[in-house]
Enzyme design. Structure first.
Site, short mmCIF file in Angstrom:
data_model
loop_
_atom_site.label_atom_id
_atom_site.label_comp_id
_atom_site.label_asym_id
_atom_site.label_seq_id
_atom_site.Cartn_x
_atom_site.Cartn_y
_atom_site.Cartn_z
CG ASN A 62 -0.40 -0.23 2.52
OD1 ASN A 62 0.59 -0.95 2.65
ND2 ASN A 62 -0.99 0.36 3.53
CD GLU A 64 -1.52 4.76 4.37
OE1 GLU A 64 -1.07 5.63 5.13
OE2 GLU A 64 -2.16 3.76 4.76
CG ASN A 65 -0.63 11.44 -1.89
OD1 ASN A 65 -1.20 12.50 -1.71
ND2 ASN A 65 0.46 11.33 -2.61
CB ALA A 66 -0.53 14.40 2.21
CE1 TYR A 68 -4.54 11.28 5.00
CE2 TYR A 68 -6.60 10.52 5.95
CZ TYR A 68 -5.32 11.02 6.11
OH TYR A 68 -4.82 11.24 7.37
CB CYS A 73 -5.27 -1.31 -1.93
SG CYS A 73 -6.67 -0.57 -1.10
CD GLU A 75 -5.39 -5.78 -1.49
OE1 GLU A 75 -4.78 -4.69 -1.34
OE2 GLU A 75 -6.25 -6.18 -0.70
CB CYS A 111 -11.13 -2.30 -0.35
SG CYS A 111 -10.36 -1.74 -1.88
CB CYS A 114 -8.66 -4.51 -4.19
SG CYS A 114 -7.52 -3.16 -3.82
N1 THU Z 1 -5.23 -1.53 2.43
C1 THU Z 1 -4.68 -2.32 1.46
O1 THU Z 1 -3.63 -2.00 0.91
N2 THU Z 1 -5.32 -3.46 1.14
C2 THU Z 1 -6.41 -3.95 1.79
O2 THU Z 1 -6.86 -5.06 1.49
C3 THU Z 1 -7.08 -3.15 2.82
C4 THU Z 1 -6.47 -1.83 3.11
C5 THU Z 1 -4.49 -0.33 2.83
C6 THU Z 1 -5.10 0.98 2.45
C7 THU Z 1 -4.49 1.90 3.48
O3 THU Z 1 -3.19 2.28 3.03
C8 THU Z 1 -4.31 1.02 4.70
O4 THU Z 1 -4.38 -0.31 4.24
C9 THU Z 1 -5.34 1.25 5.79
O5 THU Z 1 -6.62 1.17 5.27
#
Ligand code: THU
Length: 156
Positions: A62, A64-66, A68, A73, A75, A111, A114
């Site tokens: 995963n 992330e970014n400021a 959001y 993810c 996957e 999620c 994904c």
């Molecule tokens: N996240 C994933 O990368 N995959 C998942 O299956 C569920 C959630 C990440 C998104 C975010 O960076 C962090 O987990 C918290 O939600």
């Protein structure tokens, strides 16, 4: 009117060690990939590993970014990288695992977005795309295709 039921079938292995060799190796790659997560906001790391028809494994984590919603993810990071690097090679399996702030492995069930992306690449592959999920207590769940995780999915 009829009441109908959708049944979801999957395999549960008591531990990573008891998985068949291919699945175990893939999950171990996903575990390794958790260390590449960029997750300064959630502090939750996710690793994913995709096995392609040509035997290659592409991993993702995963990011992330400021701002959001701009993050992605693990996957989708892995699947998009696999499709970009090996455009016409079908995806066979994907393994997914989370790692919490204490550094413990945990479940990270994909999620909805994904799942939809897995659905698309399963259709492109023309064969079921197996999904391997690390689960609470160290068990591993294996789903033989996206229909189990996204019933009545949208596809052209
Ligand atoms: N996240 C994933 O990368 N995959 C998942 O299956 C569920 C959630 C990440 C998104 C975010 O960076 C962090 O987990 C918290 O939600």
């Amino acid at each position: 009117m009829q009441n109908r039921t959708i049944e979801i079938k999957y395999k549960e292995y008591p531990s990573v060690a008891e998985l068949p060799c291919d699945e175990r190796q893939l999950l171990e790659k996903a575990i390794e990939a958790t260390s590449t997560a960029y997750s300064p906001y959630s502090h939750f790391c996710v690793g994913a590993a995709v096995l392609l028809d040509n035997g290659e494994i592409v991993t993702g984590s995963n990011q992330e970014n400021a701002a959001y919603p701009s993050g992605l993810c693990a996957e989708r990071t892995a699947m998009f990288a696999a499709s970009a690097q090996y455009p016409n090679v079908p995806m066979r399996k994907i393994a997914i695992v989370g790692k919490n702030q204490q550094g413990e492995l945990c479940a990270a069930t994909p999620c909805g977005a994904c799942r939809q992306v897995v659905s698309e690449y399963q259709d492109v592959a023309g064969q079921n795309l197996q999904i391997i999920l690390y689960a609470e207590g160290g068990a591993v769940l294996v789903f033989d295709g996206i229909d189990s995780l996204l019933p009545l999915r949208f596809s052209f």
